[in-house]
Each structure stands twice: as C-alpha cells, then as structure tokens.
Design a protein around this motif. Structure first.
Motif, PDB file in Angstrom:
ATOM      1  N   ASN A 126      27.756  41.089  34.555  1.00 38.66           N
ATOM      2  CA  ASN A 126      27.498  40.524  35.882  1.00 38.66           C
ATOM      3  C   ASN A 126      28.593  39.605  36.414  1.00 38.66           C
ATOM      4  N   SER A 127      29.122  38.746  35.569  1.00 36.06           N
ATOM      5  CA  SER A 127      30.158  37.848  36.093  1.00 36.06           C
ATOM      6  C   SER A 127      31.533  38.283  35.606  1.00 36.06           C
ATOM      7  N   GLY A 128      32.557  37.788  36.293  1.00 40.88           N
ATOM      8  CA  GLY A 128      33.922  38.087  35.879  1.00 40.88           C
ATOM      9  C   GLY A 128      34.188  37.590  34.468  1.00 40.88           C
ATOM     10  N   ALA A 129      33.724  36.362  34.178  1.00 40.88           N
ATOM     11  CA  ALA A 129      33.976  35.784  32.851  1.00 40.88           C
ATOM     12  C   ALA A 129      33.316  36.621  31.751  1.00 40.88           C
ATOM     13  N   GLU A 130      32.126  37.146  32.045  1.00 38.76           N
ATOM     14  CA  GLU A 130      31.466  38.013  31.048  1.00 38.76           C
ATOM     15  C   GLU A 130      32.289  39.273  30.788  1.00 38.76           C
ATOM     16  N   ALA A 131      32.856  39.807  31.867  1.00 37.71           N
ATOM     17  CA  ALA A 131      33.678  41.018  31.705  1.00 37.71           C
ATOM     18  C   ALA A 131      34.942  40.694  30.910  1.00 37.71           C
ATOM     19  N   VAL A 132      35.531  39.521  31.185  1.00 38.46           N
ATOM     20  CA  VAL A 132      36.725  39.091  30.443  1.00 38.46           C
ATOM     21  C   VAL A 132      36.389  38.999  28.956  1.00 38.46           C
ATOM     22  N   GLU A 133      35.268  38.355  28.664  1.00 38.73           N
ATOM     23  CA  GLU A 133      34.911  38.165  27.251  1.00 38.73           C
ATOM     24  C   GLU A 133      34.589  39.497  26.582  1.00 38.73           C
ATOM     25  N   SER A 156      46.921  31.255  33.939  1.00 39.89           N
ATOM     26  CA  SER A 156      45.827  32.211  34.109  1.00 39.89           C
ATOM     27  C   SER A 156      44.514  31.531  34.485  1.00 39.89           C
ATOM     28  N   TYR A 157      43.703  32.251  35.231  1.00 36.46           N
ATOM     29  CA  TYR A 157      42.311  31.844  35.452  1.00 36.46           C
ATOM     30  C   TYR A 157      41.438  33.047  35.150  1.00 36.46           C
ATOM     31  N   HIS A 158      40.638  32.941  34.077  1.00 30.29           N
ATOM     32  CA  HIS A 158      39.778  34.067  33.699  1.00 30.29           C
ATOM     33  C   HIS A 158      38.300  33.701  33.718  1.00 30.29           C
ATOM     34  N   GLY A 159      37.960  32.499  34.193  1.00 32.73           N
ATOM     35  CA  GLY A 159      36.544  32.147  34.287  1.00 32.73           C
ATOM     36  C   GLY A 159      36.220  30.916  33.461  1.00 32.73           C
ATOM     37  N   LYS A 160      34.956  30.500  33.575  1.00 34.68           N
ATOM     38  CA  LYS A 160      34.584  29.189  33.009  1.00 34.68           C
ATOM     39  C   LYS A 160      33.643  29.264  31.814  1.00 34.68           C
ATOM     40  N   ILE A 215      46.381  39.357  31.156  1.00 36.24           N
ATOM     41  CA  ILE A 215      47.151  38.798  32.278  1.00 36.24           C
ATOM     42  C   ILE A 215      46.555  39.262  33.608  1.00 36.24           C
ATOM     43  N   GLU A 216      46.663  38.400  34.635  1.00 35.75           N
ATOM     44  CA  GLU A 216      46.367  38.812  36.008  1.00 35.75           C
ATOM     45  C   GLU A 216      47.684  39.317  36.593  1.00 35.75           C
ATOM     46  N   PRO A 217      47.831  40.602  36.840  1.00 38.78           N
ATOM     47  CA  PRO A 217      49.099  41.093  37.409  1.00 38.78           C
ATOM     48  C   PRO A 217      49.424  40.414  38.745  1.00 38.78           C
ATOM     49  N   PHE A 247      44.363  43.868  31.776  1.00 35.84           N
ATOM     50  CA  PHE A 247      44.666  43.350  33.118  1.00 35.84           C
ATOM     51  C   PHE A 247      43.382  42.822  33.743  1.00 35.84           C
ATOM     52  N   ASP A 248      43.436  41.592  34.229  1.00 37.06           N
ATOM     53  CA  ASP A 248      42.306  41.008  34.936  1.00 37.06           C
ATOM     54  C   ASP A 248      42.577  41.145  36.437  1.00 37.06           C
ATOM     55  N   GLU A 249      41.831  42.064  37.065  1.00 37.11           N
ATOM     56  CA  GLU A 249      41.958  42.225  38.524  1.00 37.11           C
ATOM     57  C   GLU A 249      40.614  41.924  39.185  1.00 37.11           C
ATOM     58  N   VAL A 250      39.958  40.912  38.641  1.00 35.05           N
ATOM     59  CA  VAL A 250      38.669  40.482  39.197  1.00 35.05           C
ATOM     60  C   VAL A 250      38.808  40.155  40.680  1.00 35.05           C
ATOM     61  N   PHE A 251      39.888  39.464  41.018  1.00 31.62           N
ATOM     62  CA  PHE A 251      40.069  39.004  42.403  1.00 31.62           C
ATOM     63  C   PHE A 251      40.887  39.998  43.221  1.00 31.62           C
ATOM     64  N   SER A 252      41.949  40.489  42.613  1.00 29.43           N
ATOM     65  CA  SER A 252      42.929  41.264  43.387  1.00 29.43           C
ATOM     66  C   SER A 252      42.519  42.724  43.574  1.00 29.43           C
ATOM     67  N   SER A 276      35.564  42.923  39.231  1.00 23.97           N
ATOM     68  CA  SER A 276      34.317  42.238  39.600  1.00 23.97           C
ATOM     69  C   SER A 276      34.345  42.003  41.106  1.00 23.97           C
ATOM     70  N   LYS A 277      33.791  40.907  41.525  1.00 24.70           N
ATOM     71  CA  LYS A 277      33.816  40.441  42.923  1.00 24.70           C
ATOM     72  C   LYS A 277      33.442  41.551  43.911  1.00 24.70           C
ATOM     73  N   SER A 278      34.437  42.143  44.625  1.00 21.94           N
ATOM     74  CA  SER A 278      34.068  43.105  45.678  1.00 21.94           C
ATOM     75  C   SER A 278      33.516  44.412  45.135  1.00 21.94           C
TER      76      SER A 278
HETATM   77  C1  LIG Z   1      41.097  36.578  38.151  1.00 27.39           C
HETATM   78  C2  LIG Z   1      39.723  36.081  37.805  1.00 27.39           C
HETATM   79  N1  LIG Z   1      39.202  36.380  36.608  1.00 27.39           N
HETATM   80  C3  LIG Z   1      37.965  35.965  36.253  1.00 27.39           C
HETATM   81  C4  LIG Z   1      37.204  35.224  37.112  1.00 27.39           C
HETATM   82  C5  LIG Z   1      35.841  34.747  36.687  1.00 27.39           C
HETATM   83  O1  LIG Z   1      34.839  35.354  37.418  1.00 27.39           O
HETATM   84  P1  LIG Z   1      33.402  34.684  37.480  1.00 27.39           P
HETATM   85  O2  LIG Z   1      33.530  33.458  38.298  1.00 27.39           O
HETATM   86  O3  LIG Z   1      32.523  35.724  38.107  1.00 27.39           O
HETATM   87  O4  LIG Z   1      32.991  34.383  36.072  1.00 27.39           O
HETATM   88  C6  LIG Z   1      37.704  34.893  38.376  1.00 27.39           C
HETATM   89  C7  LIG Z   1      36.924  34.105  39.331  1.00 27.39           C
HETATM   90  O5  LIG Z   1      37.349  33.681  40.346  1.00 27.39           O
HETATM   91  C8  LIG Z   1      39.007  35.332  38.728  1.00 27.39           C
HETATM   92  O6  LIG Z   1      39.550  35.045  39.918  1.00 27.39           O
END
Ligand SMILES: Cc1ncc(COP(=O)(O)O)c(C=O)c1O
Length: 484
Positions: A126-133, A156-160, A215-217, A247-252, A276-278
């Motif tokens: 469901n969340s980006g961070a869950e997908a990252v993990e 990098s920002y991969h979630g909280k 990495i976020e490309p 590759f983390d393309e949650v946002f891009s 994720s996201k959109s």
């Molecule tokens: C590139 C990237 N990865 C992971 C996340 C984490 O997603 P979420 O907030 O749904 O856990 C975000 C959130 O903004 C993000 O921008």
C-alpha cells in the motif's frame, strides 16, 4: 460516559474550527500548527476536481502540488470514479485470500507489458515505504542471506518506516531511529563513490557482501537526475558483482518526469522497480514492486517460500481495479506527451522568470511535471531583518531560505489562490508539480501568479509574512527544529 459518535453526515457538517480541535485532540496537534505556519489548514476543501479545489470559504484554489506525486490524473478523474463505481455496483469481492483476483492478475499483466525486459513479477502493498522494504527484502532473499550490506544514495528519500528510513539519507529525516544493518550511503550520481563502497565491502574470499543498491534515478526531493552514463555504469557494476539493482520511481513514475518511468528514457533496466503514488490514480493507496523473473524465482520461487513476503491489504480488489484504470488512462491519454508539453510550457516559463528576476531565482530544476525553483537567500535587507531574531535561529544556515520560500508559498496562496509546496533535502525548493491533466491556461495562471509574487520582492514578501500572525507559528516551528 460514552460520547456521541459522529456519523458520516456529521462529517459533512463539521466546520474548520471543529476539525482543527479534533486534530489537536485526537490526531496530531503539531500537524495543525505546522500547516498554520504556512497559512494552510484554515479552510476545508468541499470539492476537488482536476487541478481545482473549492473551499468552504468560497475560494477556488489552483492545486499545483499534484498531490506530491499522487495526482498525475488530477483529483477525482471521471474514468477512475466510474471504474470504482462499477466494482461496487457488481458487489465484487475486496478480500480474496482464498481466491485469485482477476483484477490483480490483469493489473500485473498490464504493468509487465508496459515495462521493458523481464520486469514481470508484481507485488502490490500500500505505501511506498512498504514497497521499498519489500524490494530490499527480496534482494536479501535472492542472496539467501549470504550478503549483509546494502547501498543507497546520500540524498535518497525512500520513506519513513524503520527499514525505508534507514536507507534514506534525506536531511528531512533528522532523528535517527534504529536502522537495518549494513546500510551505506554513496554520493548520488558519483560513480567513484559507488566503486569505493563496492571495493570496501568484500568478504574474506573477495566476493561482494552487497545484496542491493537502491537509487531514485530522478530524486523527487532534490530534483537531481542521474545521467544515462551513470545508470549504465551502475547496471554494469551490479551485473559484474551480482548486486540487485533497485530503482525507486515512487514519485517520478507514471510519466511525471516525461517518460513512463525516468529510467526508460535511458534504457537501463533495474532488477526491481518500485512504484506507487499515481499508480493509485489519486483514489487508492496502492504501491508496487516489480521484479525481473530471475530475481523473483531465486528469492521466492518455490512452494516453501512463496508466501514468505505478504501483507494483509496487498492487492485489495477495488484498489487493483482503480490502478488498472489509472494505468490505462496513462496510456490512452498519452500522459508521456502531456508531461513533455508541460515541461516545455512550465519549464520554459520558469526559466523566463529566472531571467526576469535573476536576483531572486537562483536555479530552475526539474523535468516534465516535476519542476522546482531554488530561490536566492542572500539579500542584504533580509539579513538585517533576521539579525533582530533570536541568536539560536541565526545558527540555522537555512533559516532565510526557509523564510523566503514560506513567504512566497504563503503569498501565492493568500493573494492568488495557488497551492504549492516545498521540499527540504539539503536545499529548500519551491515545487511546481501539477497533475498531468493541467491545462495550458492553468499553467499560464500559475506563471502569472508567480511573476506577480516575485515582483513584490523578497523583503516585502517576508515583511508581510513576518507581520502576519503566521510568523509566530513559523518561528516556533523553526525554533523547535533547532532544539531537536
Ligand atoms: C521516491 C520515494 N520513495 C518512497 C517514498 C515513500 O512513500 P510513502 O510515503 O507512501 O511511504 C516516497 C514518498 O514520498 C518517495 O518520494
């Protein structure tokens, strides 16, 4: 005594004061304060459509945040609403732990068709961070626990969540929680830094101890982008050392940066893609990670391990139906083309403003519908204003940048009813990241509003902001950050 419970009709009638009070009491008082310090959280949105919001105070707001990556389709896209209605009208099943889901199957198929090579095996938490993990865990399992180190970028920002945060280097995450072991940061877009870590992190027999490199490309919180050469070199290094490239393309993703995914522009395929996201079309909280066949099969491709990774809400029925429609809209309505024309109009418009106000706009950065403006923060008058402030604040080297960006965001909202946001990762960027359905007129409206705002000059903008009651809560916030 048990209090009367609200029902959903009551929610429609709650006013902003009641909602604020409930947030303070039952949600998060700091959130109310924080929003207030930028001048938000003082009205309720009663309708959201496309790029427009209508508030209970009678304002029409142009939403240029794009829901921070979630709203490529805009608010309440009619096709997405229709898909959800259809699902509900037919009383389709949401939870199918004992049955297979046609929607999940079709969504996985469609995503695999759109992605290159054998990026074919999908999982939808469901969340980006869950997908990252989930992706990192899969990489670890791919190596059967024989490797212990994971590389991530310094910005990098991969979630909280605990795991995602421990491989995030963003300065936004200022408190260190417990971390997953073996996480190492390399310098973004600098090959020698990755090579250095690869050299250092070897086992006694000389083989690599690194199971994944994430990495976020295109980094959404700094708007820095990896070059094609760099991504190709990463691919080569990872192939050579058998490191899982993630590759983390949650946002891009989903055309926010122009191509379907940023990496596709450079034709470098990862081993696992995180999205994720959109993907949720602005209506469902669905994320995903998509693995190459070899990676999946070696990690979980046997009966014993088939359910080693699962979450309760993965692949929920209506969420998958929504995502299926969201993905099809991206293709049918040529979102890639839309993003590229936004890039031309918005990107060029921002660059023209930079030329017009060279002392105010330091840099325009970004791609597609993900653009940011770095404002100058060296004005002499502002320096003298801030000298009146408590000593502690002056130690915060970003204080003036924060103040100026907050003042611009506030002015855009208060005087032009244009909603923007800022990101804070090393630098403070004012973001212009509209939905891909934004019209050319709406882009013009935004550019005119920004032009008129910049015309005021930072000193006036900041003085106005300082004079307004917002400043008190802004100062409290900065002070709290500094004492943290
Ligand atoms: C590139 C990237 N990865 C992971 C996340 C984490 O997603 P979420 O907030 O749904 O856990 C975000 C959130 O903004 C993000 O921008």
């Amino acid at each position: 005594m048990v209090q009367t419970l609200f029902n959903s009709q009551d929610c429609e009638r709650l006013d902003i004061n009641q909602v604020q009070q409930l947030y303070r009491q039952y949600v998060n008082p700091g959130q109310v304060e924080l929003l207030g310090s930028f001048g938000f959280g003082r009205e309720l949105v009663i309708k959201a459509q496309g790029c427009l919001l209508e508030t209970d105070q009678g304002h029409t707001v142009l939403d240029f945040t794009g829901g921070m990556g979630m709203l490529n389709h805009g608010h309440n896209h009619p096709r997405i609403i229709a898909a959800r209605r259809l699902y509900q009208q037919h009383l389709r099943m949401e939870v199918h732990k004992n049955y297979l889901s046609p929607h999940l199957a079709a969504l996985s198929h469609n995503i695999a068709c759109l992605l290159p090579d054998d990026l074919n095996i999908c999982y939808f938490p469901n969340s980006g961070a869950e997908a990252v993990e989930g992706a990192i865990k899969m990489a670890y399992k791919y190596h059967q626990g024989q490797r212990q180190q994971v590389l991530h970028a310094d910005i990098s920002y991969h979630g909280k969540l605990l795991g995602a945060a421990s491989i995030s280097g963003s300065s936004e995450l200022h408190f260190r929680f417990p971390e997953i072991p073996g996480a190492h940061a390399f310098v973004y877009d600098q090959l020698s830094s990755v090579e250095h870590h690869i050299k250092q992190l070897r086992k006694e027999d000389g083989s690599s101890d690194i199971y994944a490199l994430i990495i976020e490309p295109m980094s959404a919180s700094t708007l820095k982008r990896c070059s094609g050469d760099y991504l190709r070199a990463l691919r080569q290094l990872c192939d050579h050392e058998d490191i899982v490239l993630v590759f983390d393309e949650v946002f891009s993703g989903w055309c926010k940066s122009g191509e379907l995914f940023y990496f596709m522009q450079h034709k470098v395929t990862p081993d696992i893609l995180i999205t994720s996201k959109s993907l949720g079309g602005g209506k469902s909280s669905l994320s995903g990670f998509v693995a190459r066949e070899k990676i999946f099969h070696q990690a979980y491709g046997n009966l014993n391990d088939a359910l080693l990774h699962s979450t309760s809400y993965n692949g929920y029925g209506e969420e998958c139906a929504t995502a299926l429609e969201a993905v099809n809209i991206v293709v049918d309505d040529h979102y890639s083309k839309l993003a590229k024309s936004i890039d031309l109009q918005l990107g060029d418009g921002l660059k023209a403003l930079q030329q017009k106000y060279p002392k105010l706009v330091r840099e325009v950065r970004g791609q597609g519908a993900l653009q940011g403006i770095l404002l100058h923060s060296g004005s002499g008058l502002l320096q003298s204003i801030t000298q009146q402030l408590p000593i502690r604040l002056l130690k915060d080297e970003k204080f003036i940048a924060k103040l100026i960006t907050a003042a611009v965001i506030n002015h855009l909202y208060e005087h032009h009813r244009v909603l923007t946001y800022h990101v804070e990762n090393r630098e403070i960027l004012l973001m212009a990241a509209p939905p891909l359905v934004v019209s050319s007129d709406e882009i013009d409206q935004f550019l005119q509003a920004l032009d008129q705002t910049l015309r005021e000059g930072f000193a006036r903008l900041c003085l106005k902001f300082v004079k307004s009651k917002l400043f008190t809560s802004f100062m409290q916030r900065v002070q709290k950050e500094n004492t943290a």
